[in-house]
Design a protein around this motif. Structure first.
Motif, PDB file in Angstrom:
ATOM      1  N   ASN A 142     -22.750  45.425 -54.050  1.00 37.22           N
ATOM      2  CA  ASN A 142     -22.253  44.058 -54.202  1.00 37.22           C
ATOM      3  C   ASN A 142     -21.495  43.880 -55.518  1.00 37.22           C
ATOM      4  O   ASN A 142     -20.474  43.204 -55.569  1.00 37.22           O
ATOM      5  CB  ASN A 142     -23.405  43.058 -54.105  1.00 37.22           C
ATOM      6  CG  ASN A 142     -23.929  42.936 -52.692  1.00 37.22           C
ATOM      7  OD1 ASN A 142     -23.282  43.329 -51.723  1.00 37.22           O
ATOM      8  ND2 ASN A 142     -25.135  42.409 -52.557  1.00 37.22           N
ATOM      9  N   HIS A 143     -21.993  44.507 -56.576  1.00 38.29           N
ATOM     10  CA  HIS A 143     -21.319  44.414 -57.871  1.00 38.29           C
ATOM     11  C   HIS A 143     -19.934  45.071 -57.809  1.00 38.29           C
ATOM     12  O   HIS A 143     -18.952  44.511 -58.313  1.00 38.29           O
ATOM     13  CB  HIS A 143     -22.177  45.068 -58.952  1.00 38.29           C
ATOM     14  CG  HIS A 143     -21.537  45.068 -60.299  1.00 38.29           C
ATOM     15  ND1 HIS A 143     -21.454  43.941 -61.086  1.00 38.29           N
ATOM     16  CD2 HIS A 143     -20.921  46.058 -60.998  1.00 38.29           C
ATOM     17  CE1 HIS A 143     -20.816  44.229 -62.208  1.00 38.29           C
ATOM     18  NE2 HIS A 143     -20.495  45.513 -62.176  1.00 38.29           N
TER      19      HIS A 143
ATOM     20  N   ARG B 133     -17.817  42.912 -46.622  1.00 38.60           N
ATOM     21  CA  ARG B 133     -18.795  41.865 -46.915  1.00 38.60           C
ATOM     22  C   ARG B 133     -19.813  42.317 -47.934  1.00 38.60           C
ATOM     23  O   ARG B 133     -20.113  43.504 -48.061  1.00 38.60           O
ATOM     24  CB  ARG B 133     -19.564  41.500 -45.639  1.00 38.60           C
ATOM     25  CG  ARG B 133     -18.712  40.962 -44.546  1.00 38.60           C
ATOM     26  CD  ARG B 133     -19.586  40.657 -43.363  1.00 38.60           C
ATOM     27  NE  ARG B 133     -18.775  40.318 -42.216  1.00 38.60           N
ATOM     28  CZ  ARG B 133     -19.263  40.059 -41.032  1.00 38.60           C
ATOM     29  NH1 ARG B 133     -20.563  40.131 -40.831  1.00 38.60           N
ATOM     30  NH2 ARG B 133     -18.470  39.750 -40.035  1.00 38.60           N
ATOM     31  N   PHE B 134     -20.388  41.322 -48.593  1.00 41.37           N
ATOM     32  CA  PHE B 134     -21.513  41.587 -49.471  1.00 41.37           C
ATOM     33  C   PHE B 134     -22.725  41.901 -48.600  1.00 41.37           C
ATOM     34  O   PHE B 134     -22.873  41.359 -47.508  1.00 41.37           O
ATOM     35  CB  PHE B 134     -21.800  40.385 -50.377  1.00 41.37           C
ATOM     36  CG  PHE B 134     -20.732  40.152 -51.398  1.00 41.37           C
ATOM     37  CD1 PHE B 134     -20.693  40.914 -52.556  1.00 41.37           C
ATOM     38  CD2 PHE B 134     -19.761  39.198 -51.201  1.00 41.37           C
ATOM     39  CE1 PHE B 134     -19.704  40.713 -53.502  1.00 41.37           C
ATOM     40  CE2 PHE B 134     -18.770  38.985 -52.142  1.00 41.37           C
ATOM     41  CZ  PHE B 134     -18.739  39.750 -53.295  1.00 41.37           C
TER      42      PHE B 134
ATOM     43  N   GLU C 144     -17.563  42.908 -55.865  1.00 42.39           N
ATOM     44  CA  GLU C 144     -17.142  41.766 -56.690  1.00 42.39           C
ATOM     45  C   GLU C 144     -16.125  42.191 -57.740  1.00 42.39           C
ATOM     46  O   GLU C 144     -15.156  41.468 -58.002  1.00 42.39           O
ATOM     47  CB  GLU C 144     -18.361  41.121 -57.356  1.00 42.39           C
ATOM     48  CG  GLU C 144     -18.027  39.925 -58.212  1.00 42.39           C
ATOM     49  CD  GLU C 144     -17.416  38.773 -57.427  1.00 42.39           C
ATOM     50  OE1 GLU C 144     -16.570  38.057 -57.999  1.00 42.39           O
ATOM     51  OE2 GLU C 144     -17.784  38.591 -56.255  1.00 42.39           O
TER      52      GLU C 144
ATOM     53  N   LYS D 159     -12.747  42.497 -56.008  1.00 48.48           N
ATOM     54  CA  LYS D 159     -12.184  41.177 -55.695  1.00 48.48           C
ATOM     55  C   LYS D 159     -11.653  40.500 -56.955  1.00 48.48           C
ATOM     56  O   LYS D 159     -10.543  39.961 -56.957  1.00 48.48           O
ATOM     57  CB  LYS D 159     -13.259  40.293 -55.052  1.00 48.48           C
ATOM     58  CG  LYS D 159     -13.562  40.627 -53.618  1.00 48.48           C
ATOM     59  CD  LYS D 159     -14.675  39.769 -53.076  1.00 48.48           C
ATOM     60  CE  LYS D 159     -14.201  38.335 -52.904  1.00 48.48           C
ATOM     61  NZ  LYS D 159     -15.191  37.497 -52.201  1.00 48.48           N
ATOM     62  N   THR D 160     -12.431  40.532 -58.018  1.00 50.01           N
ATOM     63  CA  THR D 160     -12.039  39.889 -59.267  1.00 50.01           C
ATOM     64  C   THR D 160     -10.810  40.549 -59.876  1.00 50.01           C
ATOM     65  O   THR D 160      -9.890  39.861 -60.343  1.00 50.01           O
ATOM     66  CB  THR D 160     -13.211  39.919 -60.275  1.00 50.01           C
ATOM     67  OG1 THR D 160     -14.338  39.308 -59.673  1.00 50.01           O
ATOM     68  CG2 THR D 160     -12.864  39.214 -61.559  1.00 50.01           C
TER      69      THR D 160
END
Length: 172
Positions: free
Chosen positions: A59-60, A131-132, A63, A66-67
């Motif tokens: 998940n990290h 997806r997360f 993210e 995406k960021t």
């Protein structure tokens, strides 16, 4: 040799890692062996902890990608993300308890999810952005090169996990 991982487990027979596949690579053939393992309660807790650490790392990394794209317009590669592991291990010491190749494979999985997403975009299919992973949705660990062994007394030894989960009969 590139190809499928040498070792992986999934929770298809219950909440813990109890179905495992082992592949032996030779220059001429690829063999799969499927075993049912019987870890002790302590080993189950350790495996669950490792799976949870891998889920949080997945998940990290998702993210981060995406960021980076939204903020800077850049796409991070698998290797760029793997280089951040030393910093992540300082911030989250529990990551040190998981075998390094298992952690490296998490970045590979994120990279494969994005490659599949872009492939589907290119072919005009419904893309499905990566997806997360929710709690309990990351259910396998991969040892691509080392960190495992099957001993002569029919037990599996996984690195950084209490050794000696008993292997049952080989599945047909």
């Amino acid at each position: 040799m590139n190809g499928p991982p040498l070792w992986w487990c999934d929770g298809t027979h219950g909440p813990f890692l109890d179905t495992c596949l082992f592949e032996a690579h030779t220059s001429y053939m690829l063999k799969n062996f499927q075993y049912r393992i019987y870890p002790t309660k302590k080993q189950q807790r350790t495996l669950d902890t490792h799976l949870e650490e891998c889920r949080l790392l997945y998940n990290h990394l998702l993210e981060m990608r995406k960021t980076a794209y939204k903020r800077d317009g850049i796409s991070l590669s698998c290797f760029q993300q793997q280089r951040t592991y030393s910093v992540l291990k300082e911030e989250r010491p529990s990551l040190r308890d998981v075998h390094s190749q298992v952690l490296q494979n998490v970045a590979v999985r994120v990279d494969l999810a994005f490659k599949a997403f872009f492939r589907r975009c290119k072919t005009g299919e419904k893309p499905g952005y990566p997806r997360f992973k929710g709690y309990g949705r990351y259910d396998s660990i991969t040892y691509p090169q080392s960190g495992f062994s099957i001993t002569h007394d029919h037990s599996v030894c996984l690195s950084k996990i209490v050794a000696g989960a008993t292997i049952g009969k080989r599945c047909p």
